[in-house]
Design an enzyme around this catalytic site. Structure first.
Site, PDB file in Angstrom:
ATOM      1  N   ASP A  13       0.883  -1.164   0.000  1.00 45.60           N
ATOM      2  CA  ASP A  13       0.000   0.000   0.000  1.00 45.60           C
ATOM      3  C   ASP A  13       0.920   1.213   0.000  1.00 45.60           C
ATOM      4  O   ASP A  13       1.619   1.465   0.977  1.00 45.60           O
ATOM      5  CB  ASP A  13      -0.868  -0.052   1.267  1.00 45.60           C
ATOM      6  CG  ASP A  13      -1.791   1.161   1.417  1.00 45.60           C
ATOM      7  OD1 ASP A  13      -1.599   2.153   0.682  1.00 45.60           O
ATOM      8  OD2 ASP A  13      -2.683   1.087   2.269  1.00 45.60           O
ATOM      9  N   ASP A  54      -6.631  -0.815  -1.629  1.00 45.46           N
ATOM     10  CA  ASP A  54      -5.605   0.227  -1.761  1.00 45.46           C
ATOM     11  C   ASP A  54      -4.206  -0.360  -1.942  1.00 45.46           C
ATOM     12  O   ASP A  54      -3.217   0.324  -1.721  1.00 45.46           O
ATOM     13  CB  ASP A  54      -5.649   1.176  -0.555  1.00 45.46           C
ATOM     14  CG  ASP A  54      -5.436   0.454   0.764  1.00 45.46           C
ATOM     15  OD1 ASP A  54      -5.250  -0.777   0.752  1.00 45.46           O
ATOM     16  OD2 ASP A  54      -5.464   1.127   1.809  1.00 45.46           O
ATOM     17  N   ASP A  55      -4.141  -1.639  -2.335  1.00 45.23           N
ATOM     18  CA  ASP A  55      -2.841  -2.295  -2.454  1.00 45.23           C
ATOM     19  C   ASP A  55      -2.405  -2.457  -3.905  1.00 45.23           C
ATOM     20  O   ASP A  55      -3.151  -2.985  -4.743  1.00 45.23           O
ATOM     21  CB  ASP A  55      -2.883  -3.666  -1.781  1.00 45.23           C
ATOM     22  CG  ASP A  55      -3.123  -3.542  -0.286  1.00 45.23           C
ATOM     23  OD1 ASP A  55      -2.577  -2.599   0.316  1.00 45.23           O
ATOM     24  OD2 ASP A  55      -3.876  -4.355   0.269  1.00 45.23           O
ATOM     25  N   GLY A 105      18.780  -5.705   0.284  1.00 43.07           N
ATOM     26  CA  GLY A 105      18.944  -7.084  -0.168  1.00 43.07           C
ATOM     27  C   GLY A 105      17.678  -7.896  -0.337  1.00 43.07           C
ATOM     28  O   GLY A 105      17.648  -8.839  -1.099  1.00 43.07           O
ATOM     29  N   TYR A 236       0.509  -0.062  15.059  1.00 40.46           N
ATOM     30  CA  TYR A 236      -0.407  -0.196  13.931  1.00 40.46           C
ATOM     31  C   TYR A 236      -0.187   0.905  12.912  1.00 40.46           C
ATOM     32  O   TYR A 236      -0.246   2.082  13.238  1.00 40.46           O
ATOM     33  CB  TYR A 236      -1.855  -0.145  14.415  1.00 40.46           C
ATOM     34  CG  TYR A 236      -2.816  -0.323  13.275  1.00 40.46           C
ATOM     35  CD1 TYR A 236      -2.995  -1.569  12.696  1.00 40.46           C
ATOM     36  CD2 TYR A 236      -3.502   0.760  12.737  1.00 40.46           C
ATOM     37  CE1 TYR A 236      -3.843  -1.745  11.623  1.00 40.46           C
ATOM     38  CE2 TYR A 236      -4.360   0.592  11.667  1.00 40.46           C
ATOM     39  CZ  TYR A 236      -4.522  -0.656  11.118  1.00 40.46           C
ATOM     40  OH  TYR A 236      -5.354  -0.829  10.048  1.00 40.46           O
ATOM     41  N   LYS A 239      -2.946  -2.555   7.679  1.00 46.40           N
ATOM     42  CA  LYS A 239      -3.103  -3.993   7.825  1.00 46.40           C
ATOM     43  C   LYS A 239      -2.200  -4.740   6.851  1.00 46.40           C
ATOM     44  O   LYS A 239      -1.865  -4.225   5.793  1.00 46.40           O
ATOM     45  CB  LYS A 239      -4.579  -4.337   7.573  1.00 46.40           C
ATOM     46  CG  LYS A 239      -5.039  -5.598   8.250  1.00 46.40           C
ATOM     47  CD  LYS A 239      -4.994  -5.514   9.760  1.00 46.40           C
ATOM     48  CE  LYS A 239      -5.190  -6.878  10.385  1.00 46.40           C
ATOM     49  NZ  LYS A 239      -4.938  -6.854  11.818  1.00 46.40           N
ATOM     50  N   ASP A 240      -1.864  -5.971   7.243  1.00 47.68           N
ATOM     51  CA  ASP A 240      -0.948  -6.794   6.449  1.00 47.68           C
ATOM     52  C   ASP A 240      -1.710  -7.530   5.345  1.00 47.68           C
ATOM     53  O   ASP A 240      -1.580  -8.753   5.223  1.00 47.68           O
ATOM     54  CB  ASP A 240      -0.269  -7.818   7.350  1.00 47.68           C
ATOM     55  CG  ASP A 240      -0.605  -7.605   8.809  1.00 47.68           C
ATOM     56  OD1 ASP A 240       0.010  -6.735   9.409  1.00 47.68           O
ATOM     57  OD2 ASP A 240      -1.518  -8.280   9.326  1.00 47.68           O
ATOM     58  N   ASP A 241      -2.538  -6.814   4.625  1.00 45.74           N
ATOM     59  CA  ASP A 241      -3.381  -7.417   3.584  1.00 45.74           C
ATOM     60  C   ASP A 241      -2.618  -8.474   2.792  1.00 45.74           C
ATOM     61  O   ASP A 241      -1.645  -8.152   2.101  1.00 45.74           O
ATOM     62  CB  ASP A 241      -3.888  -6.316   2.664  1.00 45.74           C
ATOM     63  CG  ASP A 241      -4.540  -5.191   3.449  1.00 45.74           C
ATOM     64  OD1 ASP A 241      -5.346  -5.480   4.342  1.00 45.74           O
ATOM     65  OD2 ASP A 241      -4.200  -4.025   3.174  1.00 45.74           O
ATOM     66  N   GLN A 249      -4.890 -27.929 -11.163  1.00 45.62           N
ATOM     67  CA  GLN A 249      -4.980 -29.048 -12.129  1.00 45.62           C
ATOM     68  C   GLN A 249      -3.803 -30.036 -12.015  1.00 45.62           C
ATOM     69  O   GLN A 249      -2.859 -29.794 -11.291  1.00 45.62           O
ATOM     70  CB  GLN A 249      -5.090 -28.531 -13.576  1.00 45.62           C
ATOM     71  CG  GLN A 249      -6.200 -27.546 -13.834  1.00 45.62           C
ATOM     72  CD  GLN A 249      -7.617 -28.071 -13.777  1.00 45.62           C
ATOM     73  OE1 GLN A 249      -8.541 -27.355 -13.479  1.00 45.62           O
ATOM     74  NE2 GLN A 249      -7.803 -29.359 -14.043  1.00 45.62           N
ATOM     75  N   ASP A 294     -14.975   1.012   5.087  1.00 42.23           N
ATOM     76  CA  ASP A 294     -13.653   0.642   4.536  1.00 42.23           C
ATOM     77  C   ASP A 294     -13.580  -0.825   4.105  1.00 42.23           C
ATOM     78  O   ASP A 294     -12.502  -1.447   4.137  1.00 42.23           O
ATOM     79  CB  ASP A 294     -12.521   0.932   5.536  1.00 42.23           C
ATOM     80  CG  ASP A 294     -12.199   2.409   5.630  1.00 42.23           C
ATOM     81  OD1 ASP A 294     -12.872   3.222   4.959  1.00 42.23           O
ATOM     82  OD2 ASP A 294     -11.281   2.754   6.390  1.00 42.23           O
ATOM     83  N   TYR A 355      -2.116  -3.803  19.208  1.00 43.78           N
ATOM     84  CA  TYR A 355      -1.276  -3.077  18.254  1.00 43.78           C
ATOM     85  C   TYR A 355      -2.052  -2.024  17.480  1.00 43.78           C
ATOM     86  O   TYR A 355      -1.552  -1.461  16.525  1.00 43.78           O
ATOM     87  CB  TYR A 355      -0.592  -4.070  17.311  1.00 43.78           C
ATOM     88  CG  TYR A 355       0.400  -4.918  18.041  1.00 43.78           C
ATOM     89  CD1 TYR A 355       1.677  -4.427  18.318  1.00 43.78           C
ATOM     90  CD2 TYR A 355       0.048  -6.167  18.517  1.00 43.78           C
ATOM     91  CE1 TYR A 355       2.588  -5.181  19.031  1.00 43.78           C
ATOM     92  CE2 TYR A 355       0.954  -6.936  19.231  1.00 43.78           C
ATOM     93  CZ  TYR A 355       2.228  -6.437  19.485  1.00 43.78           C
ATOM     94  OH  TYR A 355       3.120  -7.184  20.197  1.00 43.78           O
TER      95      TYR A 355
HETATM   96  P1  13P Z   1      -5.161  -0.679   4.780  1.00 45.11           P
HETATM   97  O1  13P Z   1      -4.316  -1.568   5.666  1.00 45.11           O
HETATM   98  O2  13P Z   1      -5.722  -1.420   3.620  1.00 45.11           O
HETATM   99  O3  13P Z   1      -4.420   0.558   4.416  1.00 45.11           O
HETATM  100  O4  13P Z   1      -6.430  -0.266   5.629  1.00 45.11           O
HETATM  101  C1  13P Z   1      -6.264   0.481   6.759  1.00 45.11           C
HETATM  102  C2  13P Z   1      -7.540   0.592   7.519  1.00 45.11           C
HETATM  103  O5  13P Z   1      -7.531   0.335   8.680  1.00 45.11           O
HETATM  104  C3  13P Z   1      -8.765   1.014   6.854  1.00 45.11           C
HETATM  105  O6  13P Z   1      -9.854   1.105   7.722  1.00 45.11           O
HETATM  106  P1  13P Z   2     -11.508 -31.357 -18.480  1.00 46.90           P
HETATM  107  O1  13P Z   2     -11.982 -32.733 -18.790  1.00 46.90           O
HETATM  108  O2  13P Z   2     -12.272 -30.272 -19.201  1.00 46.90           O
HETATM  109  O3  13P Z   2     -10.021 -31.224 -18.491  1.00 46.90           O
HETATM  110  O4  13P Z   2     -11.907 -31.091 -16.913  1.00 46.90           O
HETATM  111  C1  13P Z   2     -11.315 -31.831 -15.926  1.00 46.90           C
HETATM  112  C2  13P Z   2     -11.955 -31.540 -14.644  1.00 46.90           C
HETATM  113  O5  13P Z   2     -12.128 -32.431 -13.862  1.00 46.90           O
HETATM  114  C3  13P Z   2     -12.393 -30.173 -14.292  1.00 46.90           C
HETATM  115  O6  13P Z   2     -13.013 -30.166 -13.037  1.00 46.90           O
HETATM  116 MG    MG Z   3      -4.192   1.974   3.182  1.00 46.90          MG
HETATM  117 MG    MG Z   4      -4.770  -2.343   2.028  1.00 46.92          MG
END
Ligand code: 13P
Ligand code: 13P
Ligand code: MG
Ligand code: MG
Length: 372
Positions: A13, A54-55, A105, A236, A239-241, A249, A294, A355
């Protein structure tokens, strides 16, 4: 150079537009410019840039392996460049997730979230990038468990001999900084005993078993970002979204089995000020703007086929009427939870509020308490 391909999904973010709701298109343009340059210079094979809530999300393919200093530096520099624009535009919380002054790094521990896997691509390699906003890494525990361990979700666990022996889960204790590997189905109940406590025990990776003929046992089939921002920042700051990469397959769950857990909008924490529980709503990218209180917390899913390292896609997988009922249910749950206002369990329990900014409010009252 190795035949192996690395997929790196790195997000941060670096400023919300407006508030914490979405990513301004100029940030996406700037990020594309940076990654296009890296592609032309041969560092990346391919990339896709998007925004969820917002990320700012960088999905990259390359041959440098996980934790590549060059790729991480590219991501960091891209976020720094996007932050400059965020500042020009006066975006909210510009540079929010860039917690360190200089790159050293690796972007781990610097604020951005990272999900990376190095794999030997199968003949056909479907990969799904999941991106959540307004929640925390443990929000992936339930859906990842269901994909790889729940036969009521994943028919292949019962039907497909390749995956009938199950999968191995790498679980991190993010408080104690320890990890444990658990084998399913044998240790399903033990695994659930841990990962049900989703604010502490988080699924980091899932591996196939040796007996799975379609996959290499040392290459993950799922990886989840587990960065905890408050542990880096000490308080704080947002958030660690989390984000995740999942393979589908031939030896893995089918695409539809990977998406199926999200038909249930389970309760996650991280809504409004990182302090509330609410349902996670699966949405297409064009609906991935966090508005109501939000939120509610959202998850988007972009599907790609990997071809010689190229990311063929994306397909916006939740942009589908098949998830309309889930979205409707999520909104009913959102109404129900909102009516609790500042009460638990809508608001997080006290230990999880430690936090946030709440302790500052409580401090003011500490001298007024009398002994009983
Ligand atoms: P973000 O972590 O997505 O920035 O959101 C912060 C928040 O607390 C919104 O209510
Ligand atoms: P296909 O036979 O189209 O590859 O699909 C396999 C399958 O099991 C999808 O859920
Ligand atoms: Mg944010
Ligand atoms: Mg976010």
């Amino acid at each position: 150079m190795s035949e192996k391909i690395t997929i790196s999904l790195i997000k941060a973010d670096v400023g919300g537009w407006p508030g914490h709701s979405s990513v301004h298109p100029d940030l996406i343009e700037k990020a594309k410019e940076c990654l296009e340059k890296a592609k032309n210079e041969g560092l990346l094979i391919d990339y896709h840039v998007t925004g969820v809530g917002d990320d700012l999300q960088l999905i990259m393919s390359h041959r440098r392996g996980v934790d590549s200093e060059e790729v991480h530096k590219l991501a960091w520099d891209t976020f720094v460049e996007a932050t400059k624009i965020a500042k020009e535009l006066g975006l909210y919380g510009a540079g929010q997730d860039l917690l360190k002054d200089a790159f050293s790094g690796n972007v781990r521990g610097m604020g951005p979230g990272i999900a990376e896997m190095e794999i030997t691509p199968r003949k056909s390699e479907p990969i799904i990038a999941f991106m959540m906003d307004k929640t925390e890494p443990g929000a992936f525990n339930l859906p990842i468990y269901r994909m790889f361990a729940d036969p009521f979700n994943t028919a292949g666990l019962v039907i497909d001999p390749n995956m009938h022996d199950g999968f191995i889960f790498e679980v991190w204790d993010i408080m104690e900084h320890k990890k444990v590997f658990m084998s399913t189905p044998e240790e399903m109940y033990d695994l659930l005993a841990l990962i049900g406590a989703k604010s502490r025990y988080v699924i980091k990776r899932v591996y196939p078993k040796e007996s799975n003929p379609k996959l290499k046992a040392d290459e993950p089939v799922a990886v989840i970002s587990t960065e905890k921002l408050f542990q880096i920042a000490g308080e704080y700051i947002g958030k660690d979204d989390p984000v995740a990469l999942v393979r589908a397959q031939s030896g893995c769950p089918a695409l539809g089995e990977v998406l199926e857990p999200f038909a249930f909008p389970h309760l996650v924490s991280g809504w409004m000020r990182g302090s509330h529980n609410g349902p996670i709503m699966p949405v297409g990218i064009k609906q991935a703007h966090c508005t109501r209180f939000d939120g509610p917390p959202r998850v988007a899913a972009l599907g790609f086929q990997l071809a010689n390292g190229k990311l063929v896609g994306p397909v916006d997988l939740f942009d589908d009427p098949a998830f309309d009922e889930t979205r409707k249910t999520a909104q009913i749950i959102a109404d129900y939870m909102r009516r609790h206002g500042p009460f638990e369990p809508h608001r997080l329990p006290l230990e999880d509020m430690e936090y946030t900014t709440l302790p500052k409010v409580l401090k003011k009252l500490q001298d007024r308490f009398e002994s009983l």
